[in-house]
Design an enzyme around this catalytic site. Structure first.
Site, PDB file in Angstrom:
ATOM      1  N   SER A 107       0.817  -1.210   0.000  1.00  0.00           N
ATOM      2  CA  SER A 107       0.000   0.000   0.000  1.00  0.00           C
ATOM      3  C   SER A 107       0.851   1.261   0.000  1.00  0.00           C
ATOM      4  O   SER A 107       1.922   1.309   0.617  1.00  0.00           O
ATOM      5  CB  SER A 107      -0.883   0.006   1.255  1.00  0.00           C
ATOM      6  OG  SER A 107      -1.468   1.277   1.447  1.00  0.00           O
ATOM      7  N   TYR A 130      -2.277   5.510  -4.295  1.00  0.00           N
ATOM      8  CA  TYR A 130      -3.333   6.498  -4.126  1.00  0.00           C
ATOM      9  C   TYR A 130      -2.941   7.714  -4.951  1.00  0.00           C
ATOM     10  O   TYR A 130      -1.750   8.037  -5.077  1.00  0.00           O
ATOM     11  CB  TYR A 130      -3.507   6.870  -2.652  1.00  0.00           C
ATOM     12  CG  TYR A 130      -4.408   5.904  -1.903  1.00  0.00           C
ATOM     13  CD1 TYR A 130      -5.717   5.697  -2.320  1.00  0.00           C
ATOM     14  CD2 TYR A 130      -3.957   5.221  -0.777  1.00  0.00           C
ATOM     15  CE1 TYR A 130      -6.554   4.823  -1.642  1.00  0.00           C
ATOM     16  CE2 TYR A 130      -4.796   4.337  -0.094  1.00  0.00           C
ATOM     17  CZ  TYR A 130      -6.100   4.148  -0.535  1.00  0.00           C
ATOM     18  OH  TYR A 130      -6.931   3.283   0.117  1.00  0.00           O
ATOM     19  N   THR A 156      -5.852   2.667  -6.869  1.00  0.00           N
ATOM     20  CA  THR A 156      -7.133   2.536  -6.156  1.00  0.00           C
ATOM     21  C   THR A 156      -8.035   3.696  -6.561  1.00  0.00           C
ATOM     22  O   THR A 156      -7.681   4.862  -6.368  1.00  0.00           O
ATOM     23  CB  THR A 156      -6.896   2.509  -4.637  1.00  0.00           C
ATOM     24  OG1 THR A 156      -6.108   1.348  -4.353  1.00  0.00           O
ATOM     25  CG2 THR A 156      -8.205   2.421  -3.865  1.00  0.00           C
ATOM     26  N   LYS A 233      -8.155  -0.719  -9.153  1.00  0.00           N
ATOM     27  CA  LYS A 233      -8.800  -1.442  -8.050  1.00  0.00           C
ATOM     28  C   LYS A 233      -9.983  -0.626  -7.536  1.00  0.00           C
ATOM     29  O   LYS A 233      -9.816   0.546  -7.167  1.00  0.00           O
ATOM     30  CB  LYS A 233      -7.776  -1.648  -6.923  1.00  0.00           C
ATOM     31  CG  LYS A 233      -8.349  -2.209  -5.628  1.00  0.00           C
ATOM     32  CD  LYS A 233      -7.244  -2.492  -4.624  1.00  0.00           C
ATOM     33  CE  LYS A 233      -7.756  -3.053  -3.317  1.00  0.00           C
ATOM     34  NZ  LYS A 233      -8.380  -2.054  -2.448  1.00  0.00           N
ATOM     35  N   HIS A 257     -13.557  -2.250  -1.585  1.00  0.00           N
ATOM     36  CA  HIS A 257     -12.619  -1.821  -0.547  1.00  0.00           C
ATOM     37  C   HIS A 257     -12.963  -2.491   0.792  1.00  0.00           C
ATOM     38  O   HIS A 257     -12.832  -1.896   1.872  1.00  0.00           O
ATOM     39  CB  HIS A 257     -12.666  -0.293  -0.420  1.00  0.00           C
ATOM     40  CG  HIS A 257     -11.378   0.371  -0.045  1.00  0.00           C
ATOM     41  ND1 HIS A 257     -10.659   1.166  -0.896  1.00  0.00           N
ATOM     42  CD2 HIS A 257     -10.666   0.384   1.126  1.00  0.00           C
ATOM     43  CE1 HIS A 257      -9.589   1.655  -0.273  1.00  0.00           C
ATOM     44  NE2 HIS A 257      -9.567   1.178   0.964  1.00  0.00           N
TER      45      HIS A 257
HETATM   46  C1  FMN Z   1      -7.050  -2.198   7.504  1.00  0.00           C
HETATM   47  C2  FMN Z   1      -7.239  -2.087   6.032  1.00  0.00           C
HETATM   48  C3  FMN Z   1      -6.437  -1.221   5.320  1.00  0.00           C
HETATM   49  C4  FMN Z   1      -6.605  -1.107   3.946  1.00  0.00           C
HETATM   50  N1  FMN Z   1      -5.769  -0.290   3.242  1.00  0.00           N
HETATM   51  C5  FMN Z   1      -5.903  -0.195   1.903  1.00  0.00           C
HETATM   52  C6  FMN Z   1      -4.996   0.595   1.155  1.00  0.00           C
HETATM   53  O1  FMN Z   1      -4.072   1.191   1.685  1.00  0.00           O
HETATM   54  N2  FMN Z   1      -5.184   0.659  -0.182  1.00  0.00           N
HETATM   55  C7  FMN Z   1      -6.210  -0.001  -0.816  1.00  0.00           C
HETATM   56  O2  FMN Z   1      -6.342   0.094  -2.031  1.00  0.00           O
HETATM   57  N3  FMN Z   1      -7.061  -0.783  -0.123  1.00  0.00           N
HETATM   58  C8  FMN Z   1      -6.917  -0.902   1.214  1.00  0.00           C
HETATM   59  N4  FMN Z   1      -7.756  -1.712   1.909  1.00  0.00           N
HETATM   60  C9  FMN Z   1      -8.760  -2.513   1.185  1.00  0.00           C
HETATM   61  C10 FMN Z   1      -8.158  -3.894   0.789  1.00  0.00           C
HETATM   62  O3  FMN Z   1      -7.166  -3.749  -0.184  1.00  0.00           O
HETATM   63  C11 FMN Z   1      -9.217  -4.834   0.234  1.00  0.00           C
HETATM   64  O4  FMN Z   1      -9.902  -4.201  -0.813  1.00  0.00           O
HETATM   65  C12 FMN Z   1     -10.217  -5.347   1.279  1.00  0.00           C
HETATM   66  O5  FMN Z   1      -9.641  -5.413   2.553  1.00  0.00           O
HETATM   67  C13 FMN Z   1     -10.725  -6.722   0.868  1.00  0.00           C
HETATM   68  O6  FMN Z   1     -11.705  -7.166   1.741  1.00  0.00           O
HETATM   69  P1  FMN Z   1     -11.453  -8.213   2.943  1.00  0.00           P
HETATM   70  O7  FMN Z   1     -10.744  -7.464   4.008  1.00  0.00           O
HETATM   71  O8  FMN Z   1     -12.854  -8.588   3.300  1.00  0.00           O
HETATM   72  O9  FMN Z   1     -10.642  -9.365   2.399  1.00  0.00           O
HETATM   73  C14 FMN Z   1      -7.611  -1.843   3.280  1.00  0.00           C
HETATM   74  C15 FMN Z   1      -8.413  -2.712   4.021  1.00  0.00           C
HETATM   75  C16 FMN Z   1      -8.230  -2.850   5.380  1.00  0.00           C
HETATM   76  C17 FMN Z   1      -9.104  -3.809   6.139  1.00  0.00           C
HETATM   77  C1  LIG Z   2      -4.983   8.603   4.449  1.00  0.00           C
HETATM   78  C2  LIG Z   2      -6.019   7.654   4.057  1.00  0.00           C
HETATM   79  C3  LIG Z   2      -5.442   6.330   4.009  1.00  0.00           C
HETATM   80  C4  LIG Z   2      -6.341   5.243   3.776  1.00  0.00           C
HETATM   81  C5  LIG Z   2      -5.859   4.136   4.623  1.00  0.00           C
HETATM   82  C6  LIG Z   2      -5.778   2.862   3.990  1.00  0.00           C
HETATM   83  C7  LIG Z   2      -7.083   2.402   3.477  1.00  0.00           C
HETATM   84  O1  LIG Z   2      -7.316   2.432   2.297  1.00  0.00           O
HETATM   85  C8  LIG Z   2      -8.093   1.900   4.347  1.00  0.00           C
HETATM   86  O2  LIG Z   2      -9.098   1.351   3.840  1.00  0.00           O
HETATM   87  O3  LIG Z   2      -7.985   2.039   5.576  1.00  0.00           O
END
Ligand code: FMN
Ligand SMILES: CCCCCCC(=O)C(=O)O
Length: 360
Positions: A107, A130, A156, A233, A257
């Protein structure tokens, strides 16, 4: 006390290892968490139609994504701030992904520098991007990802602003002082630590830094400044899938997401068929959201996904046992997939076809 048997048990074990703020940040969805629940419920509504008396003596889960061989169609979703789960953070997750022979998507909000992740022996790293209002920041991240040897850029596109995550708002969630958004310039990362009486520091950061004006032209700009394959994504409709295809992306991740952005959108697995149909083989399609069992992976493959990405379960593994925990979560899912392939009469990934599933 028995060994942990499945991902649900990792979830329960992780809860005991994490502080309330990190737990809520990881687990939470937006608003009423309808989509978060739907991601799971929709898998439950889909039924399998297995074939029998097929030779399944050997079941092979290996496949290729963007021309890279992987041991299974189970990839690591990008997730920010993994040092909230374990001191080794994304380094442990990358090592585990490498050990499991699969792709790690790092990420933009990683708490370890992307160069350190790319240096993990045997790793295949994709970089999640991002889009920043200050294009110089985006450009710098792209250059660093290329120089470090990342194999793809995953843009994303579902987060012009952060979804309303009320668990974080209630707690006034902010990053602790000893955890950094390690890939951002300090001028941009500082606000992530500004705890408030209410409100989420990461939501404020997104609102003041992310490019809410990004369009398909911005995707074209990224393609013009980099030769890396681009993955988008956060696509949920045939309309956007066609635009993505027309903009020359190499792959699409069908994703909401993890239920953290627009609440009330359909489950990712329900959106998958229309996206697959719309791109008609013109680019690869992956899915994430709610994948917790090998049978979920099988269902996604049957509906045309080339691979799935897994999110929260890897954070649970990380919280419980660092690199070994992430590795175990990946192993459990892969073993379950191999068993599901055997029990459904599909000994190779290429033989998993649409006739295997029935929607209600
Ligand atoms: C704690 C957390 C942080 C995440 N951070 C990002 C991120 O930085 N960038 C992004 O594109 N998606 C982020 N996501 C979304 C994940 O890439 C993904 O789409 C999602 O977690 C999939 O669902 P699941 O947790 O049910 O497997 C995040 C999800 C979680 C739970
Ligand atoms: C500054 C915003 C960051 C988003 C953090 C990562 C993310 O995508 C998430 O779902 O949490």
């Amino acid at each position: 006390m028995h060994a942990i048997l499945n991902l649900h048990e990792y979830e329960a074990a992780a809860r005991a290892c994490l502080g309330a703020g990190a737990w809520d940040y990881f687990q939470g969805g937006s608003e009423d968490e309808l989509t978060l629940a739907e991601n799971r419920a929709a898998f439950g509504r889909m039924k399998l139609r297995p074939r029998v008396l097929v030779d399944v003596t050997a079941c092979d889960t290996s496949t290729r994504v963007l021309d890279v061989p992987v041991a299974s169609p189970i990839l690591v979703a990008p997730m920010g701030f993994q040092r909230l789960a374990h001191a080794d953070g994304e380094l442990a997750t990358t090592r585990a992904a490498s050990g499991a022979g699969t792709v790690m998507v790092a990420s933009t909000m990683a708490s370890v520098r992307l160069e350190d992740l790319a240096a993990v022996p045997g790793s295949t790293l994709w970089f999640q991007l991002y889009l920043f209002r200050d294009r110089a920041i985006t450009m710098d991240l792209v250059r660093r990802a290329e120089a470090a040897g990342c194999r793809a850029l995953v843009i994303t596109v579902d987060a012009p602003r952060l979804g309303r995550r009320e668990r974080d708002l209630r707690r006034g969630f902010a990053l602790p002082d000893d955890l950094r958004a390690a890939n951002l310039p300090p001028s941009s990362a500082g606000r992530l630590h500004e705890a408030g009486a209410s409100g989420s520091a990461i939501a404020r950061h997104a609102q003041s830094n992310f490019d809410a004006g990004a369009t398909w032209e911005t995707v074209a700009w990224i393609r013009s400044i980099s030769t890396l394959p681009v993955v988008v994504k956060g696509i949920l409709t045939a309309e956007d899938a066609k635009l993505a295809r027309a903009s020359g992306v190499a792959a699409i991740v069908v994703s909401n997401h993890g239920g953290r952005q627009l609440d009330g959108v359909l489950a990712a697995i329900e959106a998958l068929p229309e996206v697959v149909e719309a791109v008609a083989g013109g680019c690869e399609v992956y899915l994430d959201g709610g994948v917790r069992r090998g049978t979920d992976v099988l269902k996604a493959l049957a509906l045309g996904a080339r691979a799935v990405l897994v999110g929260r379960p890897l954070l649970w593994g990380l919280a419980v046992d660092g690199e070994a925990g992430v590795r175990r979560v990946l192993e459990l899912l892969r073993d379950e997939l191999a068993l599901a392939m055997a029990l459904s009469g599909r000994p190779q990934v290429a033989r998993v076809d649409r006739s295997l599933v029935k929607f209600p």
